[in-house]
Design an enzyme around this catalytic site. Structure first.
Site, PDB file in Angstrom:
ATOM      1  N   ARG A  69      -2.460  -2.531   7.628  1.00  8.65           N
ATOM      2  CA  ARG A  69      -2.506  -3.978   7.444  1.00  8.65           C
ATOM      3  C   ARG A  69      -3.109  -4.389   6.115  1.00  8.65           C
ATOM      4  NH1 ARG A  69      -2.360  -2.734  12.432  1.00  8.65           N
ATOM      5  NH2 ARG A  69      -3.901  -1.233  11.796  1.00  8.65           N
ATOM      6  N   THR A  70      -4.267  -3.847   5.783  1.00 15.13           N
ATOM      7  CA  THR A  70      -4.975  -4.371   4.614  1.00 15.13           C
ATOM      8  C   THR A  70      -4.149  -4.155   3.346  1.00 15.13           C
ATOM      9  OG1 THR A  70      -7.040  -3.856   5.725  1.00 15.13           O
ATOM     10  CG2 THR A  70      -7.188  -4.357   3.389  1.00 15.13           C
ATOM     11  N   LYS A  89      -8.755  16.018  -8.992  1.00 17.52           N
ATOM     12  CA  LYS A  89      -9.197  16.881 -10.099  1.00 17.52           C
ATOM     13  C   LYS A  89     -10.678  16.697 -10.400  1.00 17.52           C
ATOM     14  CE  LYS A  89      -4.698  16.184 -12.276  1.00 17.52           C
ATOM     15  NZ  LYS A  89      -4.052  15.539 -13.442  1.00 17.52           N
ATOM     16  N   ARG A 110     -10.203   0.431  -1.442  1.00 13.94           N
ATOM     17  CA  ARG A 110     -10.778   0.945  -0.184  1.00 13.94           C
ATOM     18  C   ARG A 110     -11.323   2.332  -0.459  1.00 13.94           C
ATOM     19  NH1 ARG A 110      -8.220   0.664   5.751  1.00 13.94           N
ATOM     20  NH2 ARG A 110      -9.046  -1.441   5.465  1.00 13.94           N
TER      21      ARG A 110
HETATM   22  C1  NCD Z   1     -10.476  -1.849  10.032  1.00  9.55           C
HETATM   23  C2  NCD Z   1     -11.125  -1.009   8.939  1.00  9.55           C
HETATM   24  O1  NCD Z   1     -10.444  -0.344   8.156  1.00  9.55           O
HETATM   25  O2  NCD Z   1     -12.345  -1.088   8.862  1.00  9.55           O
HETATM   26  N1  NCD Z   1      -9.078  -1.893   9.913  1.00  9.55           N
HETATM   27  C3  NCD Z   1      -8.516  -2.919   9.208  1.00  9.55           C
HETATM   28  O3  NCD Z   1      -8.625  -2.998   8.013  1.00  9.55           O
HETATM   29  N2  NCD Z   1      -7.862  -3.869   9.898  1.00  9.55           N
HETATM   30  C4  NCD Z   1     -10.900  -1.477  11.403  1.00  9.55           C
HETATM   31  C5  NCD Z   1     -10.806  -0.052  11.838  1.00  9.55           C
HETATM   32  O4  NCD Z   1     -10.257   0.799  11.142  1.00  9.55           O
HETATM   33  O5  NCD Z   1     -11.290   0.219  12.936  1.00  9.55           O
END
Ligand code: NCD
Length: 320
Positions: free
Chosen positions: A56-57, A86, A107
Site C-alpha cells: 500500500r504505502t 555492496k 522505508r
Molecule cells: C504497516 C507498516 O509497514 O508498518 N503497513 C502499512 O504500511 N500499511 C503495518 C504493518 O506492516 O503491520
C-alpha cells in the site's frame, strides 16, 4: 506553516495544518472522480526507496505522484537491489539521490533512518516507516479516516469536539507497531478522546507515547483482553504482531497473545463503531467481518491515496 520533510507526526500538532490536509484530500478525491486532477507535481521526480516490503504505502505514493503529473523512480527491495548490497551507507545513497530527484519516500528497517536521511538531504524526505519508530503518513490517513468515517459522518452526527469524545482502542503489537506510535501522537487532536491500549503485557505501548497522551490530558487505560473494550469503543484499530522484528533471545508469543476480531467479537461492538487496520492483516480480522458496514479498512486504504496526494502537494506545490 511550511513542511520541509515528513518524519514524525510530532510535526502535525497544528490543527489548522490537519484541517488543510483533510480539505485537500477531499478536494483531490472529488477532482479525481471528475478526471480533473491538477498537475501539481509536473516536472518533479520522486524516488521511492524501500528497504522493507510494502504494498500500500509504496504503490499509493507512486499512484499519488503519477496522478498529480509527477514522475517516479523506484528501488523496491532497496536492501537487495541497491548499492546497499555492496555496503553503501544510507547517508551516501541519500547524498546521491539529492542530486537526482526532488524528493524521497523512504522505508527502512532502522528506527531513526528517516531523520538521518533528512540530515544529509536538502530535498524533502518522507518517512514511509522507520523500523519500530514511526509511520507518519499512515497515521495521517488513519486520522483522516476516523474523521471521515466517524467524526464528520452525517450518519453518526459526531461533532469533532463532542463532550463525550471518542473512545479509541489500539489493539495488538503496540510496542513495535510504528503506525500506532504515529497515531498515538495525533489522537488528542480529535478532541476529548479516551484511549484504550489492548496488548499482551510484553507488547505494551512504549512509555514515551503514553507520557505524551497523559501530558495532553488523555485518559489512557491498558487491557490484555479485547473483549474488555469492545462494548464501549467507537474506533477499534487492529494491528498485526510484528513478527519480523523479534530480536534474538526474545520469548516467543503464545497463541492467546494474538487478537482476532471475528463474528462473536463483532456482535459485542456498538452499532456505529468502526474497525480500522493499517494492513496487511494476518489473522487479526476474520474475513467474515469484511462485509459488515463497520469494517472500514478498505476505505482506509483508499483514503490513503488522497491523503498522500494532499501531503505531496503540501511539500512540493504549497498553496499561497
Ligand atoms: C504497516 C507498516 O509497514 O508498518 N503497513 C502499512 O504500511 N500499511 C503495518 C504493518 O506492516 O503491520
Amino acid at each position: 506553516m511550511q513542511l520541509d520533510n515528513i518524519l514524525s507526526t510530532r510535526q502535525f500538532q497544528d490543527r489548522s495544518l490537519l484541517q488543510r490536509l483533510f480539505a485537500s484530500a477531499e478536494r483531490l478525491e472529488k477532482l479525481d472522480a471528475l478526471h480533473q486532477l491538477p498537475p501539481s507535481l509536473a516536472g518533479k521526480i520522486i524516488a521511492t526507496i524501500f528497504y522493507e516490503p510494502s504494498t500500500r504505502t509504496r504503490l499509493s505514493f507512486e499512484c499519488a505522484v503519477l496522478k498529480l503529473g509527477g514522475q517516479i523512480v523506484t528501488s523496491e527491495s532497496a536492501g537487495m537491489f541497491s548499492s546497499a548490497v555492496k555496503g553503501e551507507t544510507l547517508a551516501d545513497t541519500i547524498r546521491v539521490l539529492n542530486g537526482y530527484v526532488d524528493g524521497v519516500v523512504l522505508r527502512h528497517k532502522d528506527k531513526g533512518a528517516a531523520d538521518e536521511a533528512a540530515h544529509y538531504a536538502s530535498i524533502p524526505i518522507i518517512n514511509a516507516g522507520d523500523g519500530t519508530g514511526e509511520h507518519p503518513t499512515q497515521a495521517l490517513l488513519d486520522l483522516y479516516t476516523i474523521d471521515r468515517e466517524r467524526v464528520k459522518s452525517e450518519e453518526f452526527h459526531m461533532p469533532l469536539a463532542s463532550p463525550e469524545g471518542l473512545h479509541i482502542a489500539l489493539v495488538g503489537d503496540l510496542l513495535k507497531g510504528r503506525t500506532v506510535h504515529s497515531l498515538a501522537l495525533l489522537l488528542p487532536l480529535l478532541g476529548p478522546v479516551k484511549v484504550s491500549l489492548v496488548s499482551p503485557e510484553s507488547l505494551q505501548l512504549p512509555s514515551e507515547y503514553k507520557n505524551f497522551l497523559n501530558a495532553q490530558g488523555v485518559e489512557v487505560d491498558e487491557f490484555s483482553a479485547l473483549e474488555a473494550v469492545l462494548p464501549d469503543a467507537d474506533v477499534i484499530y487492529m494491528t498485526r504482531i510484528q513478527k519480523e522484528r523479534a530480536v534474538d533471545g526474545e520469548a516467543p508469543l503464545d497463541e492467546k497473545d494474538f487478537y482476532c476480531l471475528g463474528l462473536p467479537e463483532l456482535a459485542m461492538m456498538q452499532e456505529n463503531a468502526i474497525i480500522l487496520h493499517p494492513l496487511p492483516r494476518v489473522k487479526e480480522i476474520a474475513t467474515e467481518v469484511d462485509s459488515d458496514p463497520r469494517a472500514k479498512y478498505f476505505e482506509q486504504t483508499r483514503h490513503g491515496l488522497y491523503m498522500r496526494m494532499a501531503l505531496l502537494e503540501e511539500l512540493f506545490a504549497p498553496r499561497a
